[in-house]
Design a protein around this motif. Structure first.
Motif, PDB file in Angstrom:
ATOM      1  N   ILE A   1      -2.380  13.773   5.174  1.00 53.77           N
ATOM      2  CA  ILE A   1      -1.696  12.580   5.678  1.00 53.77           C
ATOM      3  C   ILE A   1      -2.708  11.513   6.080  1.00 53.77           C
ATOM      4  N   LEU A   2      -3.811  11.936   6.696  1.00 54.36           N
ATOM      5  CA  LEU A   2      -4.816  10.973   7.156  1.00 54.36           C
ATOM      6  C   LEU A   2      -5.496  10.244   5.997  1.00 54.36           C
TER       7      LEU A   2
ATOM      8  N   SER B   1      -7.021  11.700  -2.056  1.00 50.71           N
ATOM      9  CA  SER B   1      -8.076  10.807  -1.572  1.00 50.71           C
ATOM     10  C   SER B   1      -8.210   9.548  -2.411  1.00 50.71           C
ATOM     11  N   ILE B   2      -7.737   9.599  -3.664  1.00 55.33           N
ATOM     12  CA  ILE B   2      -8.077   8.540  -4.607  1.00 55.33           C
ATOM     13  C   ILE B   2      -6.915   7.607  -4.946  1.00 55.33           C
ATOM     14  N   MET B   3      -5.813   8.155  -5.540  1.00 58.49           N
ATOM     15  CA  MET B   3      -4.786   7.264  -6.083  1.00 58.49           C
ATOM     16  C   MET B   3      -4.115   6.371  -5.050  1.00 58.49           C
ATOM     17  N   PRO B   4      -3.753   6.868  -3.837  1.00 58.73           N
ATOM     18  CA  PRO B   4      -3.167   5.936  -2.863  1.00 58.73           C
ATOM     19  C   PRO B   4      -4.093   4.763  -2.552  1.00 58.73           C
ATOM     20  N   ALA B   5      -5.396   5.043  -2.461  1.00 57.27           N
ATOM     21  CA  ALA B   5      -6.366   3.976  -2.188  1.00 57.27           C
ATOM     22  C   ALA B   5      -6.444   3.005  -3.368  1.00 57.27           C
ATOM     23  N   ILE B   6      -6.503   3.541  -4.593  1.00 58.95           N
ATOM     24  CA  ILE B   6      -6.589   2.701  -5.787  1.00 58.95           C
ATOM     25  C   ILE B   6      -5.346   1.815  -5.913  1.00 58.95           C
ATOM     26  N   LEU B   7      -4.152   2.411  -5.752  1.00 56.86           N
ATOM     27  CA  LEU B   7      -2.909   1.655  -5.882  1.00 56.86           C
ATOM     28  C   LEU B   7      -2.788   0.600  -4.783  1.00 56.86           C
ATOM     29  N   SER B   8      -3.270   0.927  -3.585  1.00 53.08           N
ATOM     30  CA  SER B   8      -3.251  -0.054  -2.495  1.00 53.08           C
ATOM     31  C   SER B   8      -4.172  -1.226  -2.824  1.00 53.08           C
ATOM     32  N   GLY B   9      -5.328  -0.924  -3.412  1.00 58.07           N
ATOM     33  CA  GLY B   9      -6.254  -1.978  -3.820  1.00 58.07           C
ATOM     34  C   GLY B   9      -5.656  -2.870  -4.892  1.00 58.07           C
ATOM     35  N   ILE B  10      -4.989  -2.272  -5.886  1.00 60.20           N
ATOM     36  CA  ILE B  10      -4.326  -3.050  -6.946  1.00 60.20           C
ATOM     37  C   ILE B  10      -3.241  -3.936  -6.349  1.00 60.20           C
ATOM     38  N   SER B  11      -2.476  -3.375  -5.402  1.00 57.13           N
ATOM     39  CA  SER B  11      -1.409  -4.128  -4.737  1.00 57.13           C
ATOM     40  C   SER B  11      -1.987  -5.304  -3.947  1.00 57.13           C
ATOM     41  N   ASN B  12      -3.082  -5.064  -3.240  1.00 54.89           N
ATOM     42  CA  ASN B  12      -3.756  -6.123  -2.490  1.00 54.89           C
ATOM     43  C   ASN B  12      -4.189  -7.241  -3.435  1.00 54.89           C
ATOM     44  N   GLY B  13      -4.790  -6.860  -4.569  1.00 52.64           N
ATOM     45  CA  GLY B  13      -5.227  -7.855  -5.537  1.00 52.64           C
ATOM     46  C   GLY B  13      -4.069  -8.678  -6.071  1.00 52.64           C
ATOM     47  N   ALA B  14      -2.962  -8.016  -6.440  1.00 53.95           N
ATOM     48  CA  ALA B  14      -1.799  -8.717  -6.980  1.00 53.95           C
ATOM     49  C   ALA B  14      -1.256  -9.722  -5.972  1.00 53.95           C
ATOM     50  N   ARG B  15      -1.264  -9.334  -4.702  1.00 60.55           N
ATOM     51  CA  ARG B  15      -0.758 -10.226  -3.653  1.00 60.55           C
ATOM     52  C   ARG B  15      -1.656 -11.448  -3.498  1.00 60.55           C
ATOM     53  N   ASN B  16      -2.917 -11.342  -3.912  1.00 58.43           N
ATOM     54  CA  ASN B  16      -3.873 -12.439  -3.776  1.00 58.43           C
ATOM     55  C   ASN B  16      -4.197 -13.107  -5.115  1.00 58.43           C
ATOM     56  N   GLY B  17      -3.324 -12.918  -6.095  1.00 59.90           N
ATOM     57  CA  GLY B  17      -3.494 -13.606  -7.370  1.00 59.90           C
ATOM     58  C   GLY B  17      -4.515 -12.999  -8.294  1.00 59.90           C
ATOM     59  N   ILE B  18      -4.842 -11.695  -8.080  1.00 62.47           N
ATOM     60  CA  ILE B  18      -5.802 -10.998  -8.951  1.00 62.47           C
ATOM     61  C   ILE B  18      -5.089  -9.794  -9.560  1.00 62.47           C
ATOM     62  N   LEU B  19      -4.962  -9.778 -10.876  1.00 57.13           N
ATOM     63  CA  LEU B  19      -4.285  -8.661 -11.536  1.00 57.13           C
ATOM     64  C   LEU B  19      -5.309  -7.762 -12.222  1.00 57.13           C
TER      65      LEU B  19
ATOM     66  N   LYS C   1     -14.734   7.253  -1.175  1.00 59.07           N
ATOM     67  CA  LYS C   1     -15.834   8.157  -0.805  1.00 59.07           C
ATOM     68  C   LYS C   1     -15.640   8.718   0.608  1.00 59.07           C
ATOM     69  N   GLN C   2     -15.190   7.865   1.532  1.00 56.17           N
ATOM     70  CA  GLN C   2     -14.921   8.329   2.894  1.00 56.17           C
ATOM     71  C   GLN C   2     -13.830   9.396   2.894  1.00 56.17           C
ATOM     72  N   ASN C   3     -12.776   9.149   2.121  1.00 55.17           N
ATOM     73  CA  ASN C   3     -11.659  10.103   2.056  1.00 55.17           C
ATOM     74  C   ASN C   3     -12.105  11.456   1.485  1.00 55.17           C
TER      75      ASN C   3
ATOM     76  N   GLY D   1      -6.088   5.328   2.780  1.00 51.40           N
ATOM     77  CA  GLY D   1      -5.966   4.523   1.564  1.00 51.40           C
ATOM     78  C   GLY D   1      -5.138   3.268   1.775  1.00 51.40           C
ATOM     79  N   LEU D   2      -4.149   3.369   2.667  1.00 54.10           N
ATOM     80  CA  LEU D   2      -3.279   2.216   2.942  1.00 54.10           C
ATOM     81  C   LEU D   2      -4.027   1.072   3.629  1.00 54.10           C
ATOM     82  N   ARG D   3      -5.211   1.348   4.161  1.00 50.89           N
ATOM     83  CA  ARG D   3      -6.001   0.270   4.784  1.00 50.89           C
ATOM     84  C   ARG D   3      -6.280  -0.851   3.797  1.00 50.89           C
TER      85      ARG D   3
END
Length: 624
Positions: free
Chosen positions: A613-614, A287-305, A577-579, A619-621
């Motif tokens: 899987i869901l 429930s947690i790490m895929p969402a966290i890593l996706s958030g970090i990836s999103n930030g990096a793509r938008n100039g936020i590390l 939290k939703q996950n 998290g990939l959202r």
């Protein structure tokens, strides 16, 4: 040397294993359906061996080395238990879906690693060093500070440095996030990993390869992806305890019911195996790490590390944002906002004299005056006997007469007239620093100098306030200048005339409103960055100390990304939290259905692994 198969296997191992398991289950089913029963069990055994080997090995390693159960071992035990009472197909389906969810999770993690791989590709392996008139191609690791590098049109710049010769436009989007190429002339800064445009450049290297901005970005992203947030650490500890509870519960279910409820041993063991599957915390753990890593990836793509998932979570809870002024809310580059001539002098004449006196000065205000003169295409006068007066300004001979430029004290105590005083006060109220220009004993004009606001400052603060966040400004400037800037950008509160230790005290005091984020760029901001709940540094303008101390880095120095980062943190927390809520609900429904609804093992497997899987897909959202 790696073969094509080695590469294919390393990249798609989970999918290949899942496909083989699926094929073997089809063969086993076909053998049983059409009379080849002697092949049915061997095919199922192969399914167990191929699909469950990796998970069984990982589970056993955890049991042997750490004396703990994990979900991998629970799934394998459940599958073997199902086979032991004749439910080979049910156990094989469990292995298949467990393998599929593992493959999907692997792809999720791989997807979040794409950003670091893309950044790594930006780093050139070789550079051309100029040694006199000789060009020598060397590896980037061999470059030394002070080397002069030739960068031809269309090549990537290999090191941070200053343009020594040439003119070109450089695409810096990969480092700073700027969408338009930036024109570069001698004296301008360039970064490793950026793309040179139409002109050749000679660059003087100012930092070793391991200290470039690109190298720091790579280090920060790698650090972020390896660090687990508190919620994940808690979940991992919970998983170990919960797994033992599930095993204990399964043992009790497999022993007690025949004596208490009159169930058959076959039915009892079957329900115990279903319980092992449906009660396992796979979905909770995912429930947690895929969402966290996706958030970090999103930030990096938008100039936020983000330096770790902990800071992505923490920034979502921020209630106060404290901005440093110089270099953060402002550009940190003084500019001439107004030239006010006296008497018969014109603006250009005053500016010409001022720039001529400041020709050799390295002071930021002197550079602003010279830059303004260049913008106005003013030809400088000849000067001699230039002398810096520490803390006051410069004096020298221009066209045979003594001239002075600087503070009022440099004009040897001449008082301002009422008209001059009004004009100076008006300029100061607008946030300007006033510089006086004098010829012999006559004042000929003043220059108004101001550190200009960043273009996005007002809108950024307005957006933060709309989000319900208190915004304050911290600065070492005088109260009058700070108040003017504060009013211009619209902060809630201004703290001025602060030393670094004062900023720390203010950050601690602001803690009464909730978690505080500090945004800064300089060495004097580092203590405040360190003591805040989340320290945010300016990536391009920030000092090394600020970058090392901060938890979050804005690569393009775009402070509008502060609001984006907070929104991303809040959204990540919401998705997690939703996950978690969804995973717990599915476990409860399946456990109750096992005892009161008589579900079969394949249904339990599909419900349990489907929920895993869901939550991964959920998290990939955050990649969007």
């Amino acid at each position: 040397m790696r073969t094509s198969w080695d590469i294919l296997w390393s990249r798609h191992k989970g999918l290949i294993v899942t496909a083989l398991s699926f094929g073997l289950i089809i063969l086993a089913w076909y053998s049983g359906r059409y009379g080849h029963t002697q092949l049915e069990i061997p095919f199922y055994v192969l399914t167990y061996a191929i699909g469950g080997y990796q998970k069984a090995w990982e589970g056993l390693q955890t049991l042997i080395k750490e004396n703990d159960f994990d979900v991998d071992l629970l799934m394998v035990v459940a599958a073997i238990g199902a086979a032991s009472i004749g439910f080979w197909r049910d156990g094989a389906i469990l292995i298949l879906i467990f393998s599929l969810s593992g493959a999907l999770e692997g792809y999720t993690l791989e997807r979040t690693n794409d950003e670091i791989k893309a950044i790594m590709k930006l780093r050139p392996e070789e550079a051309i060093v100029l040694q006199g008139n000789v060009e020598k191609r060397v590896r980037v690791e061999e470059l030394q500070q002070g080397d002069r590098l030739l960068v031809r049109p269309g090549e990537r710049i290999a090191a941070d440095g200053l343009v020594h010769e040439g003119y070109s436009s450089v695409n810096q989007a990969s480092i700073t996030g700027e969408s338009m190429p930036m024109d570069k002339i001698p004296g301008d800064e360039v970064f490793a990993g950026t793309m040179n445009g139409q002109g050749a450049l000679v660059i003087e290297m100012t930092k070793p390869a391991e200290a470039t901005l690109l190298a720091k970005i790579i280090h920060l992203v790698q650090e972020a992806q390896s660090e687990r947030p508190p919620s994940q650490l808690y979940m991992e500890r919970f998983e170990r305890i919960y797994a033992k509870i599930v095993v204990t519960g399964a043992v009790l279910i497999s022993i007690v019911p025949p004596f208490v409820l009159g169930w058959s041993w076959s039915e009892t063991i079957y329900k115990a195996m279903i319980f092992l599957v449906v009660a396992s915390p796979c979905a909770l753990v995912s429930s947690i790490m895929p969402a966290i890593l996706s958030g970090i990836s999103n930030g990096a793509r938008n100039g936020i590390l983000f330096k770790g998932g902990a800071y992505l979570e923490a920034i979502g809870d921020v209630s106060v944002v404290a901005f440093d002024k110089t270099g953060t809310l402002t550009e940190g580059i003084p500019r001439i906002t107004q030239v006010v001539p006296y008497g018969s002098y014109t603006e250009n004449e005053v500016l010409c004299i001022a720039a001529s006196l400041e020709t050799w000065s390295e002071h930021p205000i002197a550079k602003a005056i010279i830059r303004k003169a260049k913008e106005e295409n003013i030809q400088l006068c000849s000067t001699s006997k230039l002398e810096a007066v520490p803390g006051l300004g410069v004096r020298g001979i221009v066209d045979g007469q003594e001239h002075r430029i600087g503070k009022l004290d440099l004009t040897e105590g001449q008082k301002l007239s009422k008209e001059e005083m009004k004009a100076v006060q008006k300029l100061e109220k607008q946030g300007n620093t006033v510089i006086f220009v004098q010829v012999e004993k006559e004042r000929i004009g003043v220059l108004a100098v101001q550190d200009t606001l960043r273009p996005q400052a007002k809108e950024s603060i307005k957006r933060l306030k709309k989000m319900g966040i208190k915004v304050v400004m911290l600065t070492g400037d005088s109260a009058s200048t700070a108040q003017i800037i504060g009013e211009q950008v619209g902060v809630d509160q201004v703290y001025s005339e602060l030393l670094p230790e004062d900023k720390v005290d203010i950050i601690r005091k602001l803690g009464e409103y909730g978690k505080v984020a500090m945004v800064g760029d300089g060495v004097n901001d580092a203590p405040a960055l360190a003591v805040s709940a989340v320290g945010i540094a300016m990536g391009a303008a920030g000092t090394d100390v600020a970058l090392e101390t901060a938890n979050v880095v804005l690569m393009a120095d775009d402070i509008s990304k502060v609001a984006y980062a907070i929104t991303l943190g809040r959204r990540t927390t919401r998705v997690v939290k939703q996950n978690v809520a969804f995973a717990i609900a599915v476990i409860l429904v399946l456990v109750l259905s096992n005892f009161f609804g008589n579900i079969i093992l394949p249904v339990g497997v599909i419900g349990h692994e489907g929920s895993t899987i869901l939550v991964i897909i959920s998290g990939l959202r955050l990649l969007r």
